[in-house]
Write a protein that holds these residues in place. Structure first.
Motif, short mmCIF file in Angstrom:
data_model
loop_
_atom_site.label_atom_id
_atom_site.label_comp_id
_atom_site.label_asym_id
_atom_site.label_seq_id
_atom_site.Cartn_x
_atom_site.Cartn_y
_atom_site.Cartn_z
N UNK A 66 -2.44 1.17 14.03
CA UNK A 66 -1.06 0.71 14.18
C UNK A 66 -0.38 0.82 12.83
N UNK A 67 0.63 1.66 12.73
CA UNK A 67 1.27 1.87 11.43
C UNK A 67 2.24 0.75 11.09
N UNK A 68 2.78 0.06 12.11
CA UNK A 68 3.80 -0.95 11.88
C UNK A 68 3.19 -2.30 11.55
N UNK A 69 3.95 -3.12 10.84
CA UNK A 69 3.54 -4.47 10.50
C UNK A 69 3.84 -5.40 11.66
N UNK A 70 2.83 -6.11 12.16
CA UNK A 70 2.99 -6.98 13.34
C UNK A 70 3.41 -8.38 12.89
N UNK A 71 4.61 -8.47 12.29
CA UNK A 71 5.04 -9.74 11.69
C UNK A 71 5.51 -10.79 12.68
N UNK A 72 5.66 -10.43 13.96
CA UNK A 72 5.99 -11.43 14.98
C UNK A 72 4.80 -11.75 15.88
N UNK A 73 3.62 -11.34 15.49
CA UNK A 73 2.45 -11.51 16.34
C UNK A 73 2.20 -12.98 16.67
N UNK A 76 -1.80 -15.83 14.17
CA UNK A 76 -1.45 -16.10 12.77
C UNK A 76 -2.16 -15.20 11.78
N UNK A 77 -3.38 -14.77 12.09
CA UNK A 77 -4.09 -13.86 11.19
C UNK A 77 -3.39 -12.50 11.15
N UNK A 78 -2.93 -12.02 12.30
CA UNK A 78 -2.21 -10.75 12.32
C UNK A 78 -0.89 -10.86 11.55
N UNK A 79 -0.23 -11.99 11.67
CA UNK A 79 1.02 -12.17 10.91
C UNK A 79 0.74 -12.16 9.41
N UNK A 80 -0.29 -12.85 8.98
CA UNK A 80 -0.64 -12.85 7.55
C UNK A 80 -0.98 -11.44 7.07
N UNK A 81 -1.72 -10.69 7.89
CA UNK A 81 -2.06 -9.30 7.53
C UNK A 81 -0.80 -8.45 7.42
#
Length: 299
Positions: A66-73, A76-81
């Motif tokens: 996944x090239x995009x940043x998952x900032x609305x995931x 919480x771990x995915x958001x931090x990543x």
């Protein structure tokens, strides 16, 4: 034409630069460059030709699914990543001294899908890239969007760029509510990108979505337009085509002239990034594309 950009995706393509770029263009939008040599070629060309750089996140191809940043995931771990990945790229861009005019991110990510629509033909790289509206509340959307806006505003002040959010597939949280407009007015450094081909494609697949209405609603907040056309018909989709005046909506093409008319009314100084495949047309038609768009936005 100082508002116009071309794209360089995957590598700095010298042939594309020589064919597509004009000396009176604003600059180049770069994405997924694979080598340090590509980075240096971009920086050197920008200095030699005095153009601006826009960055479509991620600038460097790191081989991620996944090239995009998952900032609305919801995770919480995915958001931090997601925030970590963006921060790492901001630091690298600063070290490279690219001094981008803007940095663009796909939004919302994950995409929030309307449960009523058949999304089987929409391209996704991975299941983590989307969540259904029934599983993601409006309050979550509002809260996490404001968190993103607040964070990006701070980064833009620190690193000196305009944060741009490019609409991906959209649900009613974006097109039927006023919350995003409220946040754009509160965090005025945050701007948008409208992608003409993607908006039209969603309209053809989503009965609840109206692309012209969306352009009218959000054009005033746009920093850049990703401009390309597609022809949609029974059993085929012609993608990434340069826009030309003879492409009629009655023949399945997007209503580009109507989009441009609205953009000229709402945001006459917006940048135009030609996100098309220029190799699909002749040199003469490419020049005709540039001239028609320029005339539509100024006459």
């Amino acid at each position: 034409m100082k508002r116009f950009l071309i794209g360089q995706y995957g590598a700095f393509d010298q042939h594309k630069f020589e064919r597509d770029f004009r000396e009176d263009f604003f600059g180049i939008e770069a994405c997924l460059l694979q080598t340090d040599e590509d980075m240096m070629a971009l920086r050197q060309a920008a200095r030699e030709h005095s153009f601006q750089v826009g960055i479509h996140f991620p600038l460097r191809d790191r081989g991620l699914v996944i090239r995009d940043a998952l900032f609305l995931s919801p995770d919480p771990d995915e958001r931090r990543d997601a925030y970590r990945l963006i921060q790492e790229e901001l630091d690298e861009i600063a070290q490279l001294q690219l001094n981008p005019a803007y940095i663009l991110f796909h939004y919302p990510k994950p995409i929030i899908l309307d449960d009523r629509v058949n999304w089987s033909t929409w391209h996704f790289s991975d299941r983590r890239e989307y969540v259904f509206e029934s599983e993601y509340s409006f309050e979550e959307f509002k809260q996490r969007t404001e968190e993103l806006f607040h964070w990006l505003t701070g980064q833009s002040e620190r690193y000196g760029f305009v944060p741009v959010l490019e609409f991906d597939a959209l649900n009613q949280y974006v097109y039927d509510s006023g919350v995003l407009e409220e946040l754009l007015q509160k965090y005025r450094s945050i701007r948008l990108c409208l992608d003409t081909g993607r908006l039209y494609l969603q309209e053809r697949r989503d009965p609840s979505f109206q692309s012209v209405r969306l352009v009218r609603k959000y054009a005033k907040y746009a920093e850049v337009i990703h401009l390309w056309n597609l022809q949609y018909g029974d059993g085929f989709v012609k993608l990434r085509y340069p826009v030309l005046p003879e492409q009629l909506p009655s023949e399945g093409w997007a209503p580009i002239a109507e989009y441009l008319h609205i953009i000229r009314e709402e945001n006459p100084d917006v940048k135009i990034q030609f996100e098309h495949r220029s190799d699909l047309v002749s040199d003469e038609d490419l020049e005709r594309c540039y001239r028609w768009v320029s005339d539509m936005l100024t006459s």
